[in-house]
Motif scaffolding. Sequence first.
Motif, mmCIF file in Angstrom:
data_model
loop_
_atom_site.group_PDB
_atom_site.id
_atom_site.type_symbol
_atom_site.label_atom_id
_atom_site.label_comp_id
_atom_site.label_asym_id
_atom_site.label_seq_id
_atom_site.Cartn_x
_atom_site.Cartn_y
_atom_site.Cartn_z
ATOM 1 N N LEU A 79 0.824 -1.217 0.000
ATOM 2 C CA LEU A 79 0.000 0.000 0.000
ATOM 3 C C LEU A 79 0.853 1.260 0.000
ATOM 4 N N PRO A 80 0.423 2.250 -0.765
ATOM 5 C CA PRO A 80 1.054 3.560 -0.640
ATOM 6 C C PRO A 80 0.505 4.241 0.620
ATOM 7 N N GLY A 81 0.939 5.427 0.908
ATOM 8 C CA GLY A 81 0.485 6.138 2.102
ATOM 9 C C GLY A 81 -0.970 6.575 2.009
ATOM 10 N N MET A 82 -1.539 6.893 3.158
ATOM 11 C CA MET A 82 -2.912 7.391 3.199
ATOM 12 C C MET A 82 -3.024 8.650 2.348
ATOM 13 N N GLY A 83 -4.156 8.802 1.705
ATOM 14 C CA GLY A 83 -4.399 9.982 0.882
ATOM 15 C C GLY A 83 -3.906 9.832 -0.553
ATOM 16 N N THR A 84 -3.307 8.704 -0.903
ATOM 17 C CA THR A 84 -2.825 8.496 -2.266
ATOM 18 C C THR A 84 -3.844 7.684 -3.063
ATOM 19 N N ARG A 85 -3.708 7.703 -4.364
ATOM 20 C CA ARG A 85 -4.626 6.985 -5.255
ATOM 21 C C ARG A 85 -4.279 5.505 -5.270
ATOM 22 N N VAL A 86 -5.325 4.684 -5.251
ATOM 23 C CA VAL A 86 -5.171 3.241 -5.325
ATOM 24 C C VAL A 86 -6.228 2.679 -6.273
ATOM 25 N N THR A 87 -5.940 1.510 -6.813
ATOM 26 C CA THR A 87 -6.899 0.777 -7.636
ATOM 27 C C THR A 87 -6.874 -0.670 -7.192
ATOM 28 N N PHE A 88 -8.057 -1.232 -6.990
ATOM 29 C CA PHE A 88 -8.174 -2.634 -6.612
ATOM 30 C C PHE A 88 -9.090 -3.358 -7.579
ATOM 31 N N PHE A 89 -8.688 -4.573 -7.950
ATOM 32 C CA PHE A 89 -9.540 -5.483 -8.712
ATOM 33 C C PHE A 89 -10.370 -6.179 -7.642
ATOM 34 N N THR A 90 -11.675 -6.099 -7.762
ATOM 35 C CA THR A 90 -12.518 -6.530 -6.646
ATOM 36 C C THR A 90 -13.402 -7.720 -6.968
ATOM 37 N N GLU A 91 -13.824 -8.367 -5.906
ATOM 38 C CA GLU A 91 -14.767 -9.475 -5.974
ATOM 39 C C GLU A 91 -15.803 -9.242 -4.884
ATOM 40 N N LEU A 92 -17.044 -9.112 -5.286
ATOM 41 C CA LEU A 92 -18.139 -8.925 -4.355
ATOM 42 C C LEU A 92 -18.692 -10.295 -3.978
ATOM 43 N N VAL A 93 -18.687 -10.602 -2.698
ATOM 44 C CA VAL A 93 -19.213 -11.880 -2.226
ATOM 45 C C VAL A 93 -20.539 -11.583 -1.521
ATOM 46 N N VAL A 94 -21.606 -12.171 -2.061
ATOM 47 C CA VAL A 94 -22.948 -11.953 -1.545
ATOM 48 C C VAL A 94 -23.380 -13.178 -0.749
ATOM 49 N N ARG A 95 -23.768 -12.930 0.485
ATOM 50 C CA ARG A 95 -24.231 -13.995 1.369
ATOM 51 C C ARG A 95 -25.502 -13.544 2.055
ATOM 52 N N GLU A 96 -26.157 -14.476 2.724
ATOM 53 C CA GLU A 96 -27.383 -14.149 3.456
ATOM 54 C C GLU A 96 -27.154 -13.059 4.491
ATOM 55 N N ASP A 97 -26.011 -13.101 5.164
ATOM 56 C CA ASP A 97 -25.749 -12.158 6.250
ATOM 57 C C ASP A 97 -25.094 -10.858 5.799
ATOM 58 N N GLY A 98 -24.889 -10.672 4.510
ATOM 59 C CA GLY A 98 -24.337 -9.404 4.040
ATOM 60 C C GLY A 98 -23.497 -9.533 2.787
ATOM 61 N N TRP A 99 -23.095 -8.390 2.291
ATOM 62 C CA TRP A 99 -22.238 -8.313 1.112
ATOM 63 C C TRP A 99 -20.859 -7.855 1.569
ATOM 64 N N SER A 100 -19.823 -8.472 1.032
ATOM 65 C CA SER A 100 -18.448 -8.106 1.368
ATOM 66 C C SER A 100 -17.665 -7.904 0.077
ATOM 67 N N LEU A 101 -16.851 -6.872 0.062
ATOM 68 C CA LEU A 101 -16.045 -6.552 -1.107
ATOM 69 C C LEU A 101 -14.582 -6.858 -0.787
#
Length: 185
Positions: A48-70
């Motif tokens: 990770l770069p420092g706080m306040g810097t630009r980042v890009t993440f390739f994401t996967e959304l996991v959907v479950r009965e108890d909630g969604w997590s990225l």
Amino acid sequence: PRSGDAAARMIAQVAGTLASRDGETLVVQTDGGVGYAVTVPLGALERLPGMGTRVTFFTELVVREDGWSLYGFDRPLDRVVFQRLLGASGFGPRLALALISSLGAERTVQAVKQNNLAALATVPGIGKKKAERLVLELRDKFDEIAVALPAPATSGPGEAAVQALVALGYPAAQADEAVRALLAA
């Protein structure tokens, strides 16, 4: 629903400013003003770069009965391996993330391809039986993934140092990088 469902493909990438970090969960503030909570593996945290810097993440959304997590990955390979791990029975996102955090995507693929149960079983939550099931279910799905492992830190004392750090509980990828850095210095 699993990652192959339409809802799970809804958020494929998140780019913005790194706003905060709480353990392995980051908040990425997009230019549109939305802050996404993204959980990332150890390797991504270390890069990770420092706080306040630009980042890009390739994401996967996991959907479950108890909630969604990225879940987010700074390298496409990590996301592909995560997606394949979710396809194995008994492997949820937490265990898949632990495997990528401990071994790294490349070593995970190699361990599955080479039936290296000992390496897989070093990950907390994965015993011999779960490692066997993982190899059985995913070997064919990992065959198409080409990975290039970094050369071992060294043979002899360097390799012994890596093995000692792993025995103390450090992830294999982190131990290898630490020994490399020490040898380079």
